[in-house]
Design a protein around this motif. Structure first.
Motif, PDB file in Angstrom:
ATOM      1  N   GLU A 123       0.832  -1.211   0.000  1.00 19.48           N
ATOM      2  CA  GLU A 123       0.000   0.000   0.000  1.00 19.48           C
ATOM      3  C   GLU A 123       0.864   1.257   0.000  1.00 19.48           C
ATOM      4  O   GLU A 123       0.555   2.231  -0.691  1.00 19.48           O
ATOM      5  N   GLU A 124       1.941   1.240   0.762  1.00 16.86           N
ATOM      6  CA  GLU A 124       2.831   2.404   0.825  1.00 16.86           C
ATOM      7  C   GLU A 124       3.539   2.635  -0.508  1.00 16.86           C
ATOM      8  O   GLU A 124       3.723   3.776  -0.923  1.00 16.86           O
ATOM      9  N   LEU A 125       3.925   1.558  -1.186  1.00 16.09           N
ATOM     10  CA  LEU A 125       4.536   1.694  -2.515  1.00 16.09           C
ATOM     11  C   LEU A 125       3.548   2.336  -3.490  1.00 16.09           C
ATOM     12  O   LEU A 125       3.911   3.233  -4.258  1.00 16.09           O
ATOM     13  N   GLU A 126       2.310   1.898  -3.433  1.00 17.60           N
ATOM     14  CA  GLU A 126       1.286   2.457  -4.320  1.00 17.60           C
ATOM     15  C   GLU A 126       1.037   3.928  -3.998  1.00 17.60           C
ATOM     16  O   GLU A 126       0.887   4.752  -4.905  1.00 17.60           O
ATOM     17  N   GLN A 127       0.985   4.265  -2.716  1.00 12.26           N
ATOM     18  CA  GLN A 127       0.772   5.666  -2.333  1.00 12.26           C
ATOM     19  C   GLN A 127       1.940   6.543  -2.769  1.00 12.26           C
ATOM     20  O   GLN A 127       1.744   7.665  -3.240  1.00 12.26           O
ATOM     21  N   TYR A 128       3.160   6.043  -2.624  1.00 11.22           N
ATOM     22  CA  TYR A 128       4.332   6.805  -3.067  1.00 11.22           C
ATOM     23  C   TYR A 128       4.282   7.015  -4.577  1.00 11.22           C
ATOM     24  O   TYR A 128       4.566   8.105  -5.072  1.00 11.22           O
ATOM     25  N   SER A 129       3.889   5.967  -5.289  1.00 11.46           N
ATOM     26  CA  SER A 129       3.766   6.066  -6.741  1.00 11.46           C
ATOM     27  C   SER A 129       2.706   7.097  -7.119  1.00 11.46           C
ATOM     28  O   SER A 129       2.917   7.905  -8.027  1.00 11.46           O
ATOM     29  N   GLU A 130       1.570   7.098  -6.447  1.00 16.48           N
ATOM     30  CA  GLU A 130       0.516   8.070  -6.726  1.00 16.48           C
ATOM     31  C   GLU A 130       0.999   9.494  -6.455  1.00 16.48           C
ATOM     32  O   GLU A 130       0.679  10.412  -7.215  1.00 16.48           O
ATOM     33  N   GLN A 131       1.756   9.661  -5.398  1.00 14.09           N
ATOM     34  CA  GLN A 131       2.289  10.983  -5.074  1.00 14.09           C
ATOM     35  C   GLN A 131       3.251  11.447  -6.172  1.00 14.09           C
ATOM     36  O   GLN A 131       3.178  12.590  -6.620  1.00 14.09           O
ATOM     37  N   MET A 132       4.124  10.563  -6.618  1.00 14.75           N
ATOM     38  CA  MET A 132       5.063  10.922  -7.685  1.00 14.75           C
ATOM     39  C   MET A 132       4.314  11.221  -8.983  1.00 14.75           C
ATOM     40  O   MET A 132       4.660  12.156  -9.703  1.00 14.75           O
ATOM     41  N   GLN A 133       3.269  10.455  -9.249  1.00 14.80           N
ATOM     42  CA  GLN A 133       2.495  10.676 -10.464  1.00 14.80           C
ATOM     43  C   GLN A 133       1.792  12.032 -10.436  1.00 14.80           C
ATOM     44  O   GLN A 133       1.670  12.686 -11.473  1.00 14.80           O
ATOM     45  N   SER A 134       1.353  12.470  -9.259  1.00 14.44           N
ATOM     46  CA  SER A 134       0.704  13.792  -9.188  1.00 14.44           C
ATOM     47  C   SER A 134       1.724  14.896  -9.478  1.00 14.44           C
ATOM     48  O   SER A 134       1.401  15.873 -10.159  1.00 14.44           O
ATOM     49  N   TYR A 135       2.970  14.732  -8.998  1.00 20.50           N
ATOM     50  CA  TYR A 135       4.015  15.704  -9.325  1.00 20.50           C
ATOM     51  C   TYR A 135       4.298  15.703 -10.832  1.00 20.50           C
ATOM     52  O   TYR A 135       4.465  16.762 -11.442  1.00 20.50           O
ATOM     53  N   ILE A 136       4.356  14.515 -11.396  1.00 18.21           N
ATOM     54  CA  ILE A 136       4.641  14.387 -12.828  1.00 18.21           C
ATOM     55  C   ILE A 136       3.511  15.014 -13.646  1.00 18.21           C
ATOM     56  O   ILE A 136       3.760  15.697 -14.635  1.00 18.21           O
ATOM     57  N   ASN A 137       2.267  14.793 -13.224  1.00 21.30           N
ATOM     58  CA  ASN A 137       1.131  15.369 -13.947  1.00 21.30           C
ATOM     59  C   ASN A 137       1.186  16.891 -13.940  1.00 21.30           C
ATOM     60  O   ASN A 137       0.883  17.534 -14.947  1.00 21.30           O
ATOM     61  N   GLU A 138       1.569  17.475 -12.813  1.00 20.36           N
ATOM     62  CA  GLU A 138       1.704  18.939 -12.743  1.00 20.36           C
ATOM     63  C   GLU A 138       2.804  19.419 -13.695  1.00 20.36           C
ATOM     64  O   GLU A 138       2.639  20.418 -14.390  1.00 20.36           O
ATOM     65  N   TYR A 139       3.920  18.699 -13.707  1.00 17.22           N
ATOM     66  CA  TYR A 139       5.024  19.069 -14.594  1.00 17.22           C
ATOM     67  C   TYR A 139       4.608  18.922 -16.061  1.00 17.22           C
ATOM     68  O   TYR A 139       4.955  19.765 -16.889  1.00 17.22           O
ATOM     69  N   GLU A 140       3.857  17.853 -16.362  1.00 16.05           N
ATOM     70  CA  GLU A 140       3.366  17.659 -17.727  1.00 16.05           C
ATOM     71  C   GLU A 140       2.455  18.807 -18.152  1.00 16.05           C
ATOM     72  O   GLU A 140       2.521  19.264 -19.297  1.00 16.05           O
ATOM     73  N   LYS A 141       1.615  19.273 -17.245  1.00 11.23           N
ATOM     74  CA  LYS A 141       0.731  20.402 -17.553  1.00 11.23           C
ATOM     75  C   LYS A 141       1.557  21.650 -17.875  1.00 11.23           C
ATOM     76  O   LYS A 141       1.233  22.391 -18.805  1.00 11.23           O
ATOM     77  N   GLU A 142       2.615  21.876 -17.102  1.00 13.56           N
ATOM     78  CA  GLU A 142       3.491  23.013 -17.375  1.00 13.56           C
ATOM     79  C   GLU A 142       4.143  22.877 -18.749  1.00 13.56           C
ATOM     80  O   GLU A 142       4.235  23.851 -19.501  1.00 13.56           O
ATOM     81  N   LEU A 143       4.607  21.668 -19.067  1.00 14.75           N
ATOM     82  CA  LEU A 143       5.226  21.433 -20.370  1.00 14.75           C
ATOM     83  C   LEU A 143       4.222  21.636 -21.503  1.00 14.75           C
ATOM     84  O   LEU A 143       4.560  22.216 -22.537  1.00 14.75           O
ATOM     85  N   GLN A 144       3.004  21.179 -21.314  1.00 14.22           N
ATOM     86  CA  GLN A 144       1.989  21.343 -22.346  1.00 14.22           C
ATOM     87  C   GLN A 144       1.630  22.811 -22.543  1.00 14.22           C
ATOM     88  O   GLN A 144       1.403  23.256 -23.670  1.00 14.22           O
ATOM     89  N   THR A 145       1.606  23.576 -21.447  1.00 14.07           N
ATOM     90  CA  THR A 145       1.359  25.014 -21.558  1.00 14.07           C
ATOM     91  C   THR A 145       2.484  25.677 -22.333  1.00 14.07           C
ATOM     92  O   THR A 145       2.239  26.510 -23.217  1.00 14.07           O
ATOM     93  N   GLU A 146       3.714  25.296 -22.025  1.00 11.57           N
ATOM     94  CA  GLU A 146       4.873  25.835 -22.743  1.00 11.57           C
ATOM     95  C   GLU A 146       4.827  25.431 -24.220  1.00 11.57           C
ATOM     96  O   GLU A 146       5.118  26.240 -25.102  1.00 11.57           O
ATOM     97  N   GLN A 147       4.438  24.201 -24.481  1.00  8.58           N
ATOM     98  CA  GLN A 147       4.356  23.728 -25.852  1.00  8.58           C
ATOM     99  C   GLN A 147       3.286  24.512 -26.626  1.00  8.58           C
ATOM    100  O   GLN A 147       3.504  24.882 -27.778  1.00  8.58           O
ATOM    101  N   THR A 148       2.173  24.787 -25.991  1.00  5.31           N
ATOM    102  CA  THR A 148       1.118  25.574 -26.636  1.00  5.31           C
ATOM    103  C   THR A 148       1.619  26.976 -26.952  1.00  5.31           C
ATOM    104  O   THR A 148       1.361  27.509 -28.041  1.00  5.31           O
ATOM    105  N   ARG A 149       2.351  27.566 -26.027  1.00  2.00           N
ATOM    106  CA  ARG A 149       2.916  28.897 -26.247  1.00  2.00           C
ATOM    107  C   ARG A 149       3.877  28.887 -27.436  1.00  2.00           C
ATOM    108  O   ARG A 149       3.841  29.760 -28.307  1.00  2.00           O
ATOM    109  N   ILE A 150       4.730  27.873 -27.489  1.00  2.00           N
ATOM    110  CA  ILE A 150       5.701  27.760 -28.582  1.00  2.00           C
ATOM    111  C   ILE A 150       4.988  27.553 -29.912  1.00  2.00           C
ATOM    112  O   ILE A 150       5.354  28.168 -30.921  1.00  2.00           O
ATOM    113  N   GLU A 151       3.974  26.707 -29.927  1.00  2.00           N
ATOM    114  CA  GLU A 151       3.240  26.457 -31.171  1.00  2.00           C
ATOM    115  C   GLU A 151       2.526  27.721 -31.656  1.00  2.00           C
ATOM    116  O   GLU A 151       2.450  27.969 -32.856  1.00  2.00           O
ATOM    117  N   THR A 152       2.029  28.529 -30.723  1.00  2.00           N
ATOM    118  CA  THR A 152       1.394  29.798 -31.090  1.00  2.00           C
ATOM    119  C   THR A 152       2.418  30.741 -31.712  1.00  2.00           C
ATOM    120  O   THR A 152       2.152  31.375 -32.740  1.00  2.00           O
TER     121      THR A 152
END
Length: 179
Positions: A123-152
Motif C-alpha cells: 500500500e505504501e509503494l502504491e501511495q508513493y507512486s501516486e504521489q510521484m504521479q501527481s508531481y509528474i502530472n503537474e510538470y506535464e501540464k506546465e510542459l503542455q502550456t509551454e508547448q502551446t505557447r511555442i506552437e502559437t
C-alpha cells in the motif's frame, strides 16, 4: 533595394522558426518520456523490464524512484505495522484474548507480523507512486502550456514569413528594370 532588407528579415524568421520547432520537438520528447516513466511506476514497483525500456533521459529518475520508494515504504510500513501490532495486543488484552479468535482469515489462519507488514508495504509503494504521479502530472501540464505557447509563436512566425515572401516578390517586381 528594400527587398534586401526583407530578405535579411526572412532569414532571421527562418532561424527563429527552426529554433521554435526544435523546442517543440524537445518538449514533445519530454512529455513522451514522462508518460513512459509514469506507466513504469504506476503500480509502485519497477521491474527490470520496465527499467530496461526506460528512456535514457528518465533512467536516473527511475533509479531514484526505486531507491526512494523502497526506503519510504519500508519505514512507513515498519512504523504502521508496529503500531497495528501494539494496538492489536492492547485490544486482545482488554478482551481477555478473545479478539485474536476474530482475527482469522476465511480459512481460519491468523495474520502474522510479516503478512501485515507486506500488505502495508504494498500500500505504501502504491501511495508513493501516486504521489510521484501527481508531481509528474503537474510538470506535464506546465510542459503542455509551454508547448502551446511555442506552437502559437511558431504559427505567428510562419505567417510573418509567408507575408515577407509575398512582399519580397512584389518588391523585386517593382524594382525590376523595365525596358
Amino acid at each position: 533595394m528594400t527587398w534586401v532588407m526583407l530578405s535579411m528579415r526572412k532569414m532571421q524568421l527562418k532561424q527563429e522558426i527552426s529554433d521554435l520547432q526544435l523546442q517543440d520537438v524537445q518538449i514533445s520528447r519530454q512529455i513522451q518520456d514522462l508518460a513512459s516513466y509514469t506507466n513504469n511506476i504506476a503500480d509502485g514497483i519497477l521491474t527490470f523490464g520496465e527499467a530496461a525500456s526506460c528512456p535514457s533521459s528518465m533512467f536516473g529518475t527511475q533509479l531514484d524512484f526505486m531507491a526512494n520508494s523502497a526506503s519510504v515504504a519500508y519505514q512507513s510500513a515498519t512504523a504502521k505495522t508496529n503500531a497495528y501490532l501494539q494496538q492489536l495486543q492492547q485490544t486482545n488484552a482488554a478482551t481477555g484474548n478473545q479478539y485474536q479468535y476474530g482475527m482469522g482469515t476465511i480459512d481460519a489462519t491468523s495474520y502474522d507480523a510479516a503478512t501485515i507488514f507486506n500488505e502495508i508495504y504494498k500500500e505504501e509503494l502504491e501511495q508513493y507512486s501516486e504521489q510521484m504521479q501527481s508531481y509528474i502530472n503537474e510538470y506535464e501540464k506546465e510542459l503542455q502550456t509551454e508547448q502551446t505557447r511555442i506552437e502559437t509563436q511558431l504559427e505567428a512566425k510562419e505567417a510573418e514569413l509567408q507575408s515577407y515572401d509575398e512582399r519580397i516578390s512584389q518588391n523585386i517586381q517593382s524594382d525590376a528594370i523595365k525596358l
